[in-house]
Design an enzyme around this catalytic site. Structure first.
Site, mmCIF file in Angstrom:
data_model
loop_
_atom_site.group_PDB
_atom_site.id
_atom_site.type_symbol
_atom_site.label_atom_id
_atom_site.label_comp_id
_atom_site.label_asym_id
_atom_site.label_seq_id
_atom_site.Cartn_x
_atom_site.Cartn_y
_atom_site.Cartn_z
ATOM 1 N N GLU A 110 -3.224 0.048 -4.330
ATOM 2 C CA GLU A 110 -1.896 -0.370 -3.904
ATOM 3 C C GLU A 110 -1.014 -0.529 -5.137
ATOM 4 O OE1 GLU A 110 -1.887 -3.845 -1.375
ATOM 5 O OE2 GLU A 110 -3.649 -3.165 -0.251
ATOM 6 N N GLU A 125 -9.594 -6.743 0.100
ATOM 7 C CA GLU A 125 -9.352 -8.166 -0.143
ATOM 8 C C GLU A 125 -10.352 -9.046 0.596
ATOM 9 O OE1 GLU A 125 -5.199 -8.656 0.878
ATOM 10 O OE2 GLU A 125 -4.598 -8.259 -1.182
#
Length: 647
Positions: free
Chosen positions: A380, A301
């Site tokens: 994820e 991220e």
């Protein structure tokens, strides 16, 4: 005297002390600064503790010493060892390095490599050998060899100037024809993300806790872990090598707080280029010899841009033996749960976050037949927060349908709660607003999103995850005749290490059981076995919850358990199971027990509300609203009142 500083809180930093030491007593002080510009690159979803989480120690080395070693050991048995030697002692005249490889059986294979000077202060050596009948490393078979690298003082002397030891796992990781492969076999990743967390010591995790994590992961059918989101304690990798887990090693880079858009992200600002590059380089250089690491990750991220393209290219050049992944390697600044992104060039794996089942199916349908497509492995998914992991089976129904879908990593392993005693002396797992005065910023119950509690007590959703991920699957070929098909979904193990047993229950009570024949089913293969169903009616005791005339419920359960103790599995550990309803004749043994429907009645207790319907009676506490009793045919079904327990 200030020796220097480091801004990466997870990687080692070394300072040369010798030129600054004085005779007598010296004071060495460590100053830890909580905030700095580097904090923008460590914006992970975790506790932001002050202090350090790595060991501090002193060590001494000879002036001429082995500065660095890189080991490449493939599943073919080819072992290549590259070494850099610091040349600081004119008295050292040895012109070779000695290598001793010890097999798991204790046999020794020796070879050596000539030392070639590159400058007055640096030399190199390169040695290689092909090991016969090599035993490859995998998470299922974590076979390790020991390599001793020795730098003799002189060519004539037998004493060593320095010797270092490494554990070597022979394995080959590659992406071929759209599949991630290990030792020639297509992997299916049953993975989980893991933060370094301890409820007492925060980010400092003891060896015993690491071992507990690995054992629990393997016992619940995980084969891989993603180090979220930074390089871990080196001991963690040593244990993954030894006990068998595939590792995604991730650079300590996360800057989602500044945004993902190309004009905003630090990943596209050249001023931040050296910081990105050094974090990736130091991660690779420190961890390159751990066989458990099968994938490098550029970070998490942190947007995309020129900095991530450069560190991708450096990593591929420095270590061509492993693929590289990065979730933000896309042309779109943001992702959607149901729409495919446009993937950039700086990733070898399409690793989306939290895709829907349909998004996976779209990718599978579109690229299953394309040999140049990227394998999809979710970095994820299945956010394990609270009462979660719903529709987990449906994820794996899609994954099992398409070979290009190669699994993923659940978010995440452990609740990041801290042990705290409240004002009324109650011990709790504290999080978010449990610290600081009223109004202290927090993310509330976030970081309490693991499959296990802070003390590693399994959550209920872990049991479903284990069932869905089991590497042995059962299929009813013909239940009426007891024919069961057993599929081996291991990559490298046969089924010889497992025992198979069956059990028939009537109304939940065991009525018959037995062992199935031993199996030697090869990886990827199947075998059919026959369960000896009873020919005559099963005779069972009457059930107090069963109505007169109501049919009995019969079930067949087949399970696979470990035959012997191993490092991660005790004998008798259940690896996999399946259950089916059976249509068998059942007779009830004679008894004096009356088995009739109880008459509808109401309880006299004014604190309870009683609701009855036929043989079912529910009791609700008037003040709390909790269901405190549930009987069927006079049989109490609850061990205790049901209470709300959301987090």
């Amino acid at each position: 005297i200030e020796l220097g500083f480091s801004t990466d809180s997870k990687l080692p930093v070394e300072f040369r002390l010798t030129p600054h030491l004085l005779k007598g007593r010296n004071l060495l002080a460590l100053q830890v600064l909580c905030w700095g510009s580097a904090a923008y690159l460590e914006d992970q979803d975790m506790w932001w503790f002050a202090g350090i989480s790595r060991d501090v120690y002193l060590y001494a080395r000879p002036k001429t010493h082995i500065r660095d070693v890189q080991i490449r050991a493939s599943a073919s048995g080819l072992l290549e060892v590259e070494a850099d030697i610091a040349m600081g002692d004119a008295a050292s005249t040895c012109d070779f390095l000695k290598f001793q490889l010890f097999t798991p059986d204790g046999d020794e294979i020796s070879f050596q490599a000539n030392i070639r000077p590159r400058s007055e202060k640096m030399a190199v050596a390169l040695g290689s050998i092909t090991v016969p009948a090599v035993r490859p490393w995998s998470a299922e078979t974590p076979v390790l060899y020991n390599l001793l690298v020795t730098l003799p003082k002189t060519a004539a002397e037998t004493t060593a100037s320095e010797a270092v030891c490494f554990r070597v796992g022979f394995r080959t990781v590659e992406i071929r024809q759209g599949r991630l492969m290990l030792n020639g076999s297509e992997l299916v990743v049953r993975g989980v993300n893991r933060h370094e967390h301890d409820p007492l010591s925060g980010h400092v995790v003891a060896r015993d806790s690491m071992i507990t994590d690995i054992r629990l992961m393997k016992q619940n059918n995980f084969n891989s872990v993603r180090n979220a989101h930074y390089p871990n304690d080196p001991l963690w990798y040593e244990l993954c090598d030894e006990m068998g887990l595939y590792v995604v090693d991730e650079a300590n880079i996360e800057s989602h707080g500044v945004g993902y858009d190309w004009p905003a992200t630090l990943g596209n600002k050249e001023l931040w280029g050296p910081a990105h590059m050094q974090r990736m380089q130091r991660c690779v250089e420190r961890d390159k010899n751990f066989p458990s690491i099968i994938i490098w990750s550029l970070g998490n991220e942190a947007g995309n841009g020129i900095n991530f393209h450069r560190i991708y290219m450096w990593t591929k050049r420095r270590d061509p033996t492993r693929p590289v992944q990065y979730e933000n390697a896309r042309l779109d600044p943001n992702w959607e749960t149901s729409k495919l992104e446009r993937i950039d060039q700086n990733t070898d794996i399409y690793c989306p976050m939290y895709p829907t089942h349909e998004k996976l199916a779209i990718y599978g349908r579109q690229f299953e037949g394309c040999s140049s497509a990227l394998p999809l492995i979710m970095c994820e998914y299945a956010h394990a927060m609270g009462n979660s992991c719903g529709a987990f089976k449906e994820y794996w129904d899609v994954i099992n349908q398409y070979g290009i879908l190669q699994g993923g990593y659940i978010w995440d392993w452990v609740d990041q709660g801290l042990l705290k005693e409240t004002d009324n002396n109650c011990k709790i797992w504290a999080y978010g607003g449990d610290y600081g005065p009223k109004g202290t910023p927090s993310d509330h119950n976030f970081n309490i999103n693991g499959l296990v509690q802070p003390d590693r007590k399994p959550g209920p959703h872990l049991h479903e995850v284990k069932k869905v991920q089991q590497p042995v699957r059962f299929e009813a070929a013909d239940l009426n005749s007891g024919q069961i098909c057993i599929h081996n979904h291991y990559n490298f193990l046969s089924l010889e290490h497992l025992e198979f047993c069956w059990r028939i229950t009537v109304n939940g009570i065991g009525a018959a059981s037995g062992q199935l024949p031993d199996l030697k089913t090869s990886p990827g293969a199947s075998d059919q076995v026959k369960v000896p169903l009873p020919d005559s009616p099963l005779v069972v005791a009457p059930s107090p919850g069963l109505l007169v005339g109501q049919p009995h419920e019969c079930h067949l359960t087949v399970s696979a358990v470990w035959r012997k103790d191993s490092e991660c599995y005790p004998a008798g550990h259940e690896e996999a199971w399946e259950q089916w309803p059976l249509n068998l004749p059942v007779s009830t043994a004679p008894t004096d027990m009356a088995n009739t429907v109880p008459a509808n009645h109401s309880l006299e207790d004014p604190g309870l509300i009683s609701i009855t319907c036929g043989s079912l009676c529910a009791r609700v506490n008037r003040s709390s609203g909790y269901l405190c009793g549930l009987t069927f045919g006079g049989l109490e079904l609850l061990a205790a009142p049901l209470e709300a327990n959301f987090w």
